[in-house]
Motif scaffolding. Sequence first.
Motif, mmCIF file in Angstrom:
data_model
loop_
_atom_site.group_PDB
_atom_site.id
_atom_site.type_symbol
_atom_site.label_atom_id
_atom_site.label_comp_id
_atom_site.label_asym_id
_atom_site.label_seq_id
_atom_site.Cartn_x
_atom_site.Cartn_y
_atom_site.Cartn_z
ATOM 1 N N VAL A 149 0.746 -1.270 -0.151
ATOM 2 C CA VAL A 149 -0.179 0.014 -0.226
ATOM 3 C C VAL A 149 0.886 1.340 0.005
ATOM 4 O O VAL A 149 1.606 1.415 0.839
ATOM 5 C CB VAL A 149 -0.924 0.030 1.306
ATOM 6 C CG1 VAL A 149 -1.693 1.605 1.289
ATOM 7 C CG2 VAL A 149 -1.740 -1.132 1.372
ATOM 8 N N VAL A 150 0.892 2.004 -1.102
ATOM 9 C CA VAL A 150 1.755 3.160 -1.181
ATOM 10 C C VAL A 150 0.913 4.620 -0.385
ATOM 11 O O VAL A 150 -0.260 4.736 -0.698
ATOM 12 C CB VAL A 150 1.923 3.445 -2.715
ATOM 13 C CG1 VAL A 150 2.511 4.685 -2.726
ATOM 14 C CG2 VAL A 150 2.810 2.432 -3.220
ATOM 15 N N THR B 281 -3.051 3.857 -1.466
ATOM 16 C CA THR B 281 -3.407 3.454 -2.570
ATOM 17 C C THR B 281 -2.686 1.898 -2.643
ATOM 18 O O THR B 281 -1.579 1.766 -2.548
ATOM 19 C CB THR B 281 -2.648 4.297 -3.762
ATOM 20 O OG1 THR B 281 -3.228 5.539 -3.517
ATOM 21 C CG2 THR B 281 -3.196 3.674 -5.185
ATOM 22 N N PRO B 282 -3.722 1.136 -2.879
ATOM 23 C CA PRO B 282 -5.117 1.132 -2.873
ATOM 24 C C PRO B 282 -5.671 1.416 -1.296
ATOM 25 O O PRO B 282 -4.978 0.822 -0.597
ATOM 26 C CB PRO B 282 -5.586 -0.335 -3.163
ATOM 27 C CG PRO B 282 -4.318 -1.196 -2.894
ATOM 28 C CD PRO B 282 -3.169 -0.379 -2.746
ATOM 29 N N ALA B 283 -6.600 1.963 -1.393
ATOM 30 C CA ALA B 283 -7.503 2.462 -0.080
ATOM 31 C C ALA B 283 -8.094 1.101 0.415
ATOM 32 O O ALA B 283 -8.101 0.862 1.620
ATOM 33 C CB ALA B 283 -8.283 3.709 -0.166
ATOM 34 N N GLU C 281 5.728 7.623 0.570
ATOM 35 C CA GLU C 281 6.425 8.384 -0.212
ATOM 36 C C GLU C 281 6.128 9.769 -0.268
ATOM 37 O O GLU C 281 6.588 10.444 -1.133
ATOM 38 C CB GLU C 281 5.918 7.980 -1.763
ATOM 39 C CG GLU C 281 6.349 6.463 -1.875
ATOM 40 C CD GLU C 281 6.126 5.910 -3.202
ATOM 41 O OE1 GLU C 281 5.569 6.599 -4.002
ATOM 42 O OE2 GLU C 281 6.621 4.747 -3.721
ATOM 43 N N ASP C 282 5.229 10.444 0.805
ATOM 44 C CA ASP C 282 5.117 11.680 1.213
ATOM 45 C C ASP C 282 6.144 12.342 2.010
ATOM 46 O O ASP C 282 6.813 11.578 2.620
ATOM 47 C CB ASP C 282 3.652 11.669 1.718
ATOM 48 C CG ASP C 282 2.656 12.079 0.714
ATOM 49 O OD1 ASP C 282 2.722 12.368 -0.379
ATOM 50 O OD2 ASP C 282 1.572 11.976 1.405
ATOM 51 N N LYS D 216 9.495 9.831 5.458
ATOM 52 C CA LYS D 216 9.582 9.538 4.074
ATOM 53 C C LYS D 216 10.201 8.599 3.671
ATOM 54 O O LYS D 216 11.455 8.465 4.198
ATOM 55 C CB LYS D 216 9.908 10.761 3.124
ATOM 56 C CG LYS D 216 9.882 10.702 1.699
ATOM 57 C CD LYS D 216 10.113 11.873 1.007
ATOM 58 C CE LYS D 216 10.271 11.977 -0.450
ATOM 59 N NZ LYS D 216 10.466 12.895 -1.233
ATOM 60 N N GLY D 217 9.960 7.538 2.817
ATOM 61 C CA GLY D 217 10.653 6.349 2.388
ATOM 62 C C GLY D 217 10.760 5.281 3.585
ATOM 63 O O GLY D 217 11.122 4.427 3.234
#
Length: 114
Positions: A37-38, A45-47, A62-63, A83-84
């Motif tokens: 899940v990103v 995503t995906p929620a 990734e934010d 992040k990461g």
Amino acid sequence: MTNPTRRNVLRLGASLLALPLAAATANAASHSTSHTVVIKGMKFTPADLVINAGDTVMWVNEDSARHSATDLNGAFDTGLLAKGASASLTFGGAGTFNYRCTPHSAMRGTITIN
Ligand SMILES: [Cu+2]
């Protein structure tokens, strides 16, 4: 690959581990799958993710903002991920989990285990 990425490996709590372990173990041995899940753009995503018992879910942030994946009923909490950073969780039994990001309550997701 020298980037010191923080990586957490989490396990579900005692109540969930009490679910039928024989079935979950057999499933994990034969066709356990890893899902990602990103976390990006202030959303998961995906929620809504559907998996099988014994599968692993990895959340990757990734934010720039720090986010968490925190079950609404306290079953799991990745803690804040920079992040990461990523956190992985293996789900042992059937059920549905609704989770959110602790600092951003509008960020929501579900994990459904078959
Ligand atoms: Cu967040």
